[in-house]
Structures are given as C-alpha cells and as structure tokens.
Design an enzyme around this catalytic site. Structure first.
Site, PDB file in Angstrom:
ATOM      1  CG  HIS A 192      76.627 -10.022  57.145  1.00 27.57           C
ATOM      2  ND1 HIS A 192      77.308 -10.126  55.957  1.00 27.57           N
ATOM      3  CD2 HIS A 192      75.304  -9.992  56.817  1.00 27.57           C
ATOM      4  CE1 HIS A 192      76.454 -10.169  54.950  1.00 27.57           C
ATOM      5  NE2 HIS A 192      75.234 -10.077  55.457  1.00 27.57           N
TER       6      HIS A 192
ATOM      7  N   PRO B 183      91.637  -4.812  49.551  1.00 27.55           N
ATOM      8  CG  PRO B 183      90.273  -5.239  47.702  1.00 27.55           C
ATOM      9  CD  PRO B 183      91.658  -4.840  48.075  1.00 27.55           C
TER      10      PRO B 183
ATOM     11  CE1 TYR C 225      86.003  -9.470  56.963  1.00 27.96           C
ATOM     12  CE2 TYR C 225      83.999  -9.271  58.271  1.00 27.96           C
ATOM     13  CZ  TYR C 225      84.625  -9.349  57.044  1.00 27.96           C
ATOM     14  OH  TYR C 225      83.871  -9.302  55.892  1.00 27.96           O
TER      15      TYR C 225
END
Length: 391
Positions: A72, A293, A385
């Site tokens: 991704h 999460p 991220y």
C-alpha cells in the site's frame, strides 16, 4: 534444561527474536502457553511498516509476504463526506505491507521448525527466578510436568497479561496509562474489499476503518462506546452503520456487503512500562507497552523491540560488548513514546469524543483539512505511519 536466551511467548516478537538469534548462532528456547493451532489462527494486526517488512525479507522470512501481501502506497482519509488520498510513497519514499500478523506467525513457526528451533507449545511459564543473577531461570509446566529452563537472559514477549512484567520488582518499575472512552467493534466478512487502500473515516457518528485480509476477506471496524456487547449489533445494523460512516457526498462509492464470520469489541488504551529491562530480564512488545490500534503500531513496535534486542544480544554473546544491552530500555522507549504520541494523535483526531460540542467538532475538521491541504502536515502523518527510522 539449559539455553542462552529463554523467550516467553510465541507471538511474532518472540519468534522473530529466536530466528534472528539463530542466524547469529545463538541458541534460544521459546515457551508458549497456547497450542500451535491457536497461535497460527489468532487474529491480530495487519499493517507492516516499511522497515519491519525489509527486516523480515532480509532475515529470509519475508518471501510469502512479498508474494501474497498487499503493498500500500497510500491511505484514504475520509471526512465531511469527501475522500482524500495521503500518498505515503510520494511523501516519504516508503510504503507499508498489508499482511496479517497471523501469517507472519505461521511463516516464523515454519522457519523455526525447519531450522530445528526449540519451540515448546502448551508450555506455561509459572515463575521467573534469579533475574538479578547471571543464571536466571524460567519455571514452566509442559506435558503435565514441572520443568526449569536455565538461561543467560530471559526475554518476556508474553503480552499484557503475561508473567514477564509481573516479575519485575514493584519498586523498580513505573507504569503510564490512558484508557479511552470508546472501543472498536471489529468484523471479518467473506466479501471482497470495497477499497484498494485502507479507509480511515471520521464521521459525526464515530470513526470507521475499512481494511482487508485478502482479496476475498474484508476487515472493518466501528467506533462504539465502552461496554458495548458485539452481540447487541445485528449484521444488518453493522453494515448500515459502516455504509453511513464511509458515505461520500457525491455517492460515487458503495460498500460491499457479505456474510460476517467474526465480530468482537476491542477496548482502546495506551500503556507503557519503564524500564523495559531489569537485571537479566527484558520486556518486549505488549509485555511492555500497548497502543490503540488507530496508528497501526502494536505489531511494529514489538518487532522493532526485538530487532534492537537481537542486535544487543549478538554484541554481548559474540563480542562481549554489553553496551547495547545496557542501553536497550532507553533505546526502545524512545521509539515507544514516539509511537504512543502518534497513536494518541490519530485516535483523538479521528474519533468522536464523548462530551464534544460544536466547537470541538469544527476544530477537528479544521485539523483534518490542514493535513490534506498542507504537504508538510501530510508528510508528518506519512512518516510516522510508514515507520520512522531507528531513533
């Protein structure tokens, strides 16, 4: 029994540490209280940071991830009825892999088994003795018998409820905790994903996340109040609410629906133990820290812990250099607290907060627009991220 490094817990952290030590010629024994089938089937996180993916591949256990996992290069950030793509690769030159933790565990168990690694399933550690001596011992039960594993070092990768953290002297450790006033209702569904990249959706009703496990299995989450019972939500209610929270103003997107095979509620908390080492006992992963999460950091923090620890143990065991071992806790905690902040930031930014008024809602939307309008703000999100380099 005698080994150099005794590892409690056959999750990804314990298994990867054992594998890394094996590559350096250092013997270890892994004790896991659950059976192998349970370990290979328990559902956990699925986002693998760029650096962790590289480390798995470099260690010879990433081939299936590279072949079957999803790369991704971005995420879909949705709010105010519009979709905004954060281009991770363009902003950082890095990407993430979508490859379930379940599959990482299967790969590592298979490799340790092929390498004749000492893995003991249904072996419950009951006590850790002598951590302030040079011969710590793990007492455990296996096949109905009480046994003792003598080690040079003990590494507890046994999760939040394991005996590792509980074995540290109470006058040595400090804990820091934040409990959030909501959780996630998560589902697995036998339906092809409705997206190519993860969708993070902020909505007045609450947060929603669309992920996937494979080309035919979707993983989705809804923000729900604490105390929610998953059984109180019918399948139709879940799909209707997910559709509402993901909806776009222009109607150019539709959520695919299918049979729900699993649903459960996950509480949200941040938790840190300091230090992560006392004497000959080291903590790694959930034994030392828990993150909500939202930022996809739980698995990745655990893997980074053992990457740091493996390097330190190799230096100690092969060169007699204990400097990295002595610095382990401080080194690991720098990354832990950075991940804590990022996870807290993502959680408070994307979730509807109990007690919010119209002013708070407008501030949150302004912050989200700033991220999508400002390359600098988007880069901050993308860097964290995809995983910051070692600090």
């Amino acid at each position: 029994m005698r080994t150099r490094v005794g590892i409690i817990g056959a999750g990804p952290a314990g298994l990867f540490l054992s594998h890394l030590l094996h590559l350096a010629g250092i013997e270890s024994v892994v004790l896991e209280r659950r059976d192998r089938v349970y370990c290979e089937q328990r559902q956990r996180a699925g986002i693998v940071e760029h650096g962790v993916a590289e480390a798995l591949t470099a260690a010879g256990v990433g081939e299936r991830m590279e072949r079957e996992g999803f790369r991704h290069d971005g995420i879909d950030l949705r709010f105010d009825g519009a979709s905004h793509r954060i281009d991770l690769a363009a902003l950082t030159g890095r990407s993430v892999r979508l490859y379930p933790q379940t599959e990482i565990v299967r790969d590592l168990i298979a490799r340790r088994t092929d390498d004749s690694g000492q893995l003991f399933f249904e072996a419950e550690a009951t006590a850790i003795d002598g951590i302030e001596t040079d011969r710590p011992r793990i007492r455990f039960t296996h096949e109905g018998e009480e046994q003792v594993l003598e080690c040079d070092y003990v590494v507890a990768c046994d999760g939040f409820h394991g005996i590792g953290r509980a074995s540290l002297p109470s006058d040595v450790i400090r804990t820091f905790e934040k409990v959030y006033p909501f959780g996630w209702l998560g589902i697995l569904a036998d339906v092809a994903p409705s997206c190519d990249e993860l969708i993070y959706a902020h909505h007045p009703n609450g947060f929603a996340l669309h992920s996937m496990r494979s080309e035919s299995v979707s993983r989705l989450y809804l923000q729900v109040p604490n105390g929610t019972d998953a059984a109180d939500w019918s399948d139709e209610q879940i799909w209707d609410e997910l559709s509402t929270r993901f909806a776009l103003r222009d109607g150019g997107w539709e959520l695919r629906r299918g049979p729900i095979t699993d649903k459960s509620v996950t509480p949200m908390r941040s938790f840190v133990t300091e230090p992560m080492r006392h004497g000959r006992l080291f903590l790694a992963g959930d034994a030392a820290h828990i993150v909500p999460p939202t930022g996809a950091k739980g698995l990745n923090l655990a893997m980074n812990d053992v990457m740091v620890l493996a390097e330190a143990l190799v230096a100690d065991q092969t060169r007699g250099d204990s400097g990295l071992l002595d610095a382990y806790s401080d080194t690991a905690l720098r990354r832990v607290w950075r991940a804590m902040h990022f996870s807290y930031w993502m959680t408070t930014l994307l979730h509807a907060q109990p007690g919010d008024d119209a002013f708070d809602a407008r501030l949150r939307l302004s912050h989200l627009r700033h991220i999508t309008d400002s390359p600098a703000a988007a880069t901050h999100l993308a860097q964290n991220y995809t995983g910051i380099p070692r600090i």
